[in-house]
Motif scaffolding. Structure first.
Motif, PDB file in Angstrom:
ATOM      1  N   LEU A  86      48.472  81.188  15.947  1.00 17.59           N
ATOM      2  CA  LEU A  86      46.659  81.178  15.958  1.00 17.59           C
ATOM      3  C   LEU A  86      46.428  82.444  15.451  1.00 17.59           C
ATOM      4  CD1 LEU A  86      46.822  79.777  19.827  1.00 17.59           C
ATOM      5  CD2 LEU A  86      46.031  78.535  17.723  1.00 17.59           C
ATOM      6  N   ILE A  87      47.002  83.550  15.494  1.00 13.45           N
ATOM      7  CA  ILE A  87      46.692  84.847  15.226  1.00 13.45           C
ATOM      8  C   ILE A  87      46.462  84.782  13.660  1.00 13.45           C
ATOM      9  CG2 ILE A  87      47.378  87.344  14.880  1.00 13.45           C
ATOM     10  CD1 ILE A  87      48.411  87.017  17.821  1.00 13.45           C
ATOM     11  N   GLU A  88      47.557  84.283  13.106  1.00 12.70           N
ATOM     12  CA  GLU A  88      47.739  84.085  11.805  1.00 12.70           C
ATOM     13  C   GLU A  88      46.476  83.344  10.942  1.00 12.70           C
ATOM     14  OE1 GLU A  88      50.700  82.444   8.115  1.00 12.70           O
ATOM     15  OE2 GLU A  88      51.449  83.458  10.097  1.00 12.70           O
ATOM     16  N   TYR A  89      45.971  82.263  11.816  1.00  8.05           N
ATOM     17  CA  TYR A  89      45.235  81.274  11.246  1.00  8.05           C
ATOM     18  C   TYR A  89      43.783  81.801  11.800  1.00  8.05           C
ATOM     19  CZ  TYR A  89      48.873  78.098  10.261  1.00  8.05           C
ATOM     20  OH  TYR A  89      49.994  77.548   9.973  1.00  8.05           O
ATOM     21  N   GLY A  90      43.603  82.925  12.365  1.00  3.90           N
ATOM     22  CA  GLY A  90      42.288  83.479  12.822  1.00  3.90           C
ATOM     23  C   GLY A  90      41.637  82.876  14.126  1.00  3.90           C
TER      24      GLY A  90
END
Length: 68
Positions: free
Chosen positions: A33-37
């Motif tokens: 989720l962090i990686e996808y913003g």
């Protein structure tokens, strides 16, 4: 006339592990989720391997912006 609402965010940032514990989210899912913003985090600056902290204030603003 719109009512005034006060929202208190006791912890604007919490460690990723604590976020996962509170929400029941798998750590790998949270990292994705962090990686996808989709999960905002506190900028780490020059410390690339520093503690990952979830920005709870940004999540609250995001949730409030979806209200009518």
């Amino acid at each position: 006339m719109r009512p005034n609402i006060t929202i208190i965010i006791p912890e604007p940032y919490i460690p990723l592990d604590e976020y996962c514990r509170r929400t029941g989210t798998n750590r790998e899912t949270a990292k994705n989720l962090i990686e996808y913003g989709k999960l905002p985090i506190k900028p780490k600056g020059k410390q690339k391997n520093g503690l990952i902290e979830v920005n709870m204030a940004a999540l609250t603003v995001w949730a409030l912006s979806e209200c009518n």
